[in-house]
Enzyme design. Structure first.
Site, mmCIF file in Angstrom:
data_model
loop_
_atom_site.group_PDB
_atom_site.id
_atom_site.type_symbol
_atom_site.label_atom_id
_atom_site.label_comp_id
_atom_site.label_asym_id
_atom_site.label_seq_id
_atom_site.Cartn_x
_atom_site.Cartn_y
_atom_site.Cartn_z
ATOM 1 C CB CYS A 106 -8.728 -10.674 -1.727
ATOM 2 S SG CYS A 106 -7.122 -9.958 -2.057
ATOM 3 C CD GLU A 114 -14.666 -9.872 -5.837
ATOM 4 O OE1 GLU A 114 -14.348 -11.081 -5.834
ATOM 5 O OE2 GLU A 114 -13.930 -8.995 -5.362
ATOM 6 C CG HIS A 138 -10.509 -9.696 -5.995
ATOM 7 N ND1 HIS A 138 -11.240 -8.894 -5.154
ATOM 8 C CD2 HIS A 138 -9.214 -9.529 -5.641
ATOM 9 C CE1 HIS A 138 -10.434 -8.254 -4.333
ATOM 10 N NE2 HIS A 138 -9.197 -8.625 -4.603
HETATM 11 N N1 GLN Z 1 -3.629 -6.416 0.496
HETATM 12 C C1 GLN Z 1 -4.921 -6.381 1.086
HETATM 13 C C2 GLN Z 1 -4.867 -6.700 2.575
HETATM 14 O O1 GLN Z 1 -3.857 -7.071 3.062
HETATM 15 C C3 GLN Z 1 -5.861 -7.351 0.391
HETATM 16 C C4 GLN Z 1 -6.062 -6.907 -1.033
HETATM 17 C C5 GLN Z 1 -7.399 -7.248 -1.599
HETATM 18 O O2 GLN Z 1 -8.346 -7.598 -0.901
HETATM 19 N N2 GLN Z 1 -7.494 -7.091 -2.889
HETATM 20 O O3 GLN Z 1 -5.848 -6.547 3.246
#
Ligand code: GLN
Length: 194
Positions: A78, A172, A170
């Site tokens: 992410c 995890e 994610h």
């Molecule tokens: N929207 C977040 C970003 O741009 C990432 C979101 C997340 O890691 N769940 O950093």
């Protein structure tokens, strides 16, 4: 295996739990010394602008880049995917820029802020992986040498290049540890090459 988890901000504890359940030792990485003697590094989800800024404040971005260029496996999830991307659409935020990909932040739109979906992942077998997306990015473009491992509605959400892996979701946050196992196997392969 000893896997480091960058622990400046975000979901690092959950990654440690998944790794430990697979028999790995884990190290919370906040200083450059903690990068010594690890077989791989996870950059967790969280807020990519914060993680990028803290990496510079903690003087850890350059040591990570140097080790990554020597072959240390790095897996970004992410926000971690965004930090690994060479290009980020409409952003000049600090990054490692190790992967030949273009990331788009919060790419799935407001209406679908967070969602779960079953993914078919290359290399995980036929059983789908239930993936959790939270204000997730996707990979808008990949350069040479990048292998796409999964897509959602044609959007790339999991990719690999050399010793790097990046997932928009994610892994995890679910009990299915197959993605972590994939990374551990990846670390073993690179470990044996070193
Ligand atoms: N929207 C977040 C970003 O741009 C990432 C979101 C997340 O890691 N769940 O950093």
């Amino acid at each position: 295996m000893r896997i480091g988890v960058l622990a400046l901000q975000g979901a690092f504890i959950e990654h440690e739990k998944s790794l430990r359940s697979l028999g790995c030792e884990t190290v919370q990485v906040r200083k450059r010394e903690q990068l010594e003697n690890i077989d791989g590094l996870i950059i967790p989800g969280g807020e990519s602008t914060t993680i990028g800024k803290l990496m510079n404040d903690f003087d850890i971005a350059d040591p990570i880049k140097a080790l990554a260029e020597q072959g240390m496996p790095v897996f970004g999830t992410c926000a971690g995917l965004i930090v690994l991307a060479r290009d980020i659409v409409n952003s000049t935020q600090p990054r490692l820029g190790l992967m030949n990909i273009t990331a788009r932040r919060n790419a799935f739109g407001r209406q679908v802020d967070s969602f779960e979906t079953d993914l078919q992942i290359e290399g995980l077998g036929p059983e789908p992986f239930r993936a959790v997306f939270i204000r997730a990015p996707y990979i808008e473009e990949v350069g040479d040498g990048v292998e796409v491992l999964a897509t959602v509605d044609g959007k790339i959400v999991f990719a690999r290049e050399k010793n790097f892996m990046a997932a928009a979701f994610h892994p995890e946050l679910t009990d299915d540890t197959r993605v972590h196992r994939l990374f551990i196997n990846f670390c073993k392969t690179f470990h044996n090459l070193r």
